[in-house]
Design an enzyme around this catalytic site. Sequence first.
Site, PDB file in Angstrom:
ATOM      1  N   PRO A   1      -1.300  36.334 -18.358  1.00  0.00           N
ATOM      2  CA  PRO A   1      -0.285  36.768 -19.334  1.00  0.00           C
ATOM      3  C   PRO A   1       1.148  36.771 -18.825  1.00  0.00           C
ATOM      4  O   PRO A   1       2.057  37.169 -19.548  1.00  0.00           O
ATOM      5  CB  PRO A   1      -0.742  38.196 -19.660  1.00  0.00           C
ATOM      6  CG  PRO A   1      -1.355  38.680 -18.389  1.00  0.00           C
ATOM      7  CD  PRO A   1      -2.040  37.484 -17.782  1.00  0.00           C
TER       8      PRO A   1
ATOM      9  N   GLU B   1       0.041  27.391 -19.851  1.00  0.00           N
ATOM     10  CA  GLU B   1      -1.024  28.285 -20.309  1.00  0.00           C
ATOM     11  C   GLU B   1      -1.685  27.674 -21.531  1.00  0.00           C
ATOM     12  O   GLU B   1      -1.020  27.386 -22.529  1.00  0.00           O
ATOM     13  CB  GLU B   1      -0.448  29.669 -20.645  1.00  0.00           C
ATOM     14  CG  GLU B   1      -1.412  30.606 -21.340  1.00  0.00           C
ATOM     15  CD  GLU B   1      -2.719  30.805 -20.590  1.00  0.00           C
ATOM     16  OE1 GLU B   1      -3.784  30.678 -21.227  1.00  0.00           O
ATOM     17  OE2 GLU B   1      -2.672  31.078 -19.374  1.00  0.00           O
TER      18      GLU B   1
ATOM     19  N   ASP C   1      -4.078  30.529 -10.704  1.00  0.00           N
ATOM     20  CA  ASP C   1      -4.679  31.855 -10.954  1.00  0.00           C
ATOM     21  C   ASP C   1      -5.810  31.614 -11.950  1.00  0.00           C
ATOM     22  O   ASP C   1      -5.643  31.759 -13.149  1.00  0.00           O
ATOM     23  CB  ASP C   1      -3.619  32.800 -11.508  1.00  0.00           C
ATOM     24  CG  ASP C   1      -4.128  34.219 -11.683  1.00  0.00           C
ATOM     25  OD1 ASP C   1      -5.217  34.532 -11.176  1.00  0.00           O
ATOM     26  OD2 ASP C   1      -3.441  35.017 -12.352  1.00  0.00           O
TER      27      ASP C   1
ATOM     28  N   CYS D   1      -9.327  36.917  -9.604  1.00  0.00           N
ATOM     29  CA  CYS D   1      -9.497  38.369  -9.640  1.00  0.00           C
ATOM     30  C   CYS D   1     -10.993  38.665  -9.614  1.00  0.00           C
ATOM     31  O   CYS D   1     -11.549  39.286 -10.517  1.00  0.00           O
ATOM     32  CB  CYS D   1      -8.843  38.961 -10.878  1.00  0.00           C
ATOM     33  SG  CYS D   1      -8.726  40.766 -10.784  1.00  0.00           S
TER      34      CYS D   1
END
Length: 469
Positions: A279, A301, A345, A398
Amino acid sequence: MARPALDRAGGGLVSGVAGSRRVAYDTIRAVHESDAYANLLLPTSITRAGLATSDAALATELTYGTLRRQGTYDAVIAIAADRSTGDIDPAVLDALRLGVHQLLSTRVASHAAVNESVELARGAGGRGSAGFANAVLRRVSRDTPGDWMTRIADGARSDDEKLGLLFSHPVWVVRAFRRALAAEGRADELEALLTADNAAPRVTMIALPGLAEVPEEARSTPFSPVGFRLGGGDPEAAIRASGGRVRVQDEGSQLAALALSRAMPVREGERWLDLCAGPGGKTALLAAEALAHGARLEANEISPSRAGLVRKALEGVPLEVPVSEQDGRVRAAESPETYDRILVDAPCTGLGALRRRPEARWRKAPADVPELTGLQRELLEAAVSALKPGGIVAYVTCSPHLAETAGVVAEVRREWGAALEEVSARDVITALSDADPGLAPQADGSERAQLWPHRHNTDAMSISLLRRV
């Protein structure tokens, strides 16, 4: 084996508590019924309900506490109801989960927890559901939390299942965490990690470098040079006053972006790419770093809604950052040998952020991992092809799952051979830090940096740095 400590909410009943329960229940229902994200829906629901600060805090604790400990509570409910939770109407089951959380993990008076949860069940399924909920919750209230923990542990079929029930994690996640810790020689820290996942994280903030300063009254974070924590109060006031240059961001996310921007000195005119930018928190930090050093940044994105969040995140940075909306694999393939630094990411299981997104542990399954690792590998390979010779890519997830971290990097390095070398992410992050982060060597010999909630008070972020030779 140590018993996990159940959370205890302070204060007991306060005015507006019925509204807090209603907001919590509606949020939990939306999570289970519509795949909503609690961290996105709850603040809006609290505002819409007009809850006072103390009532909003209670609604937050009830929502997150219930979602975090759902696996444990379902085991309790199955015993108390003498039936599988799969045989209970989902809307009634959520009322029971909320009631059991209050009975076992808060100081809310038992009669209030039972009565209000029964009313929620009545609204969901009528008089019969209310009678059923009343019987189940009164059965739960007759025994202590310790009694219930012993009971569900005694019913486990294996040590892993026992850990999963007591610490409210799916068994496959327990095993993935054990393997990831064992890769560092730290398998004995598994219970500490599971416990940390069930604790509410402290709010960590960032002052974008060169654009904002850490407030004098704040306490700097130990590892990120641009992070801080406020002593108390509402962070929204600081965020609004800064014009977007101060914001909430996990320290692990800060380190992931800084590992790329500070892995080697920046030459003026470098081109950078944030390939999976939504985000936008890491994008904003990279933009501030690029601005300070005369570099150019582009972002990509694939999701239009998340691309909108990236553009919003960049509003406080006076740097023009074009944001494209493409599949990252296509975006990188269109620009061979173009960029000096690329952040990947990657989309992942999210198992590293279970403190902040407690429902994520119930949404993923082992079958999801192969598809994700295939996508991660393709994104990383595409990013490497878009690097100039000498350029660096930061591969970030993550998640500590070894298939998503060490496995993906190992496959890409085998594919590229001598054309791709590893830069020590551990050394880069250690050099950034005021305190020694104690990043352990990996069993595969890689220089990957793995952060942990129980060790670093961050998300379990994995960071690898690769340079194209």
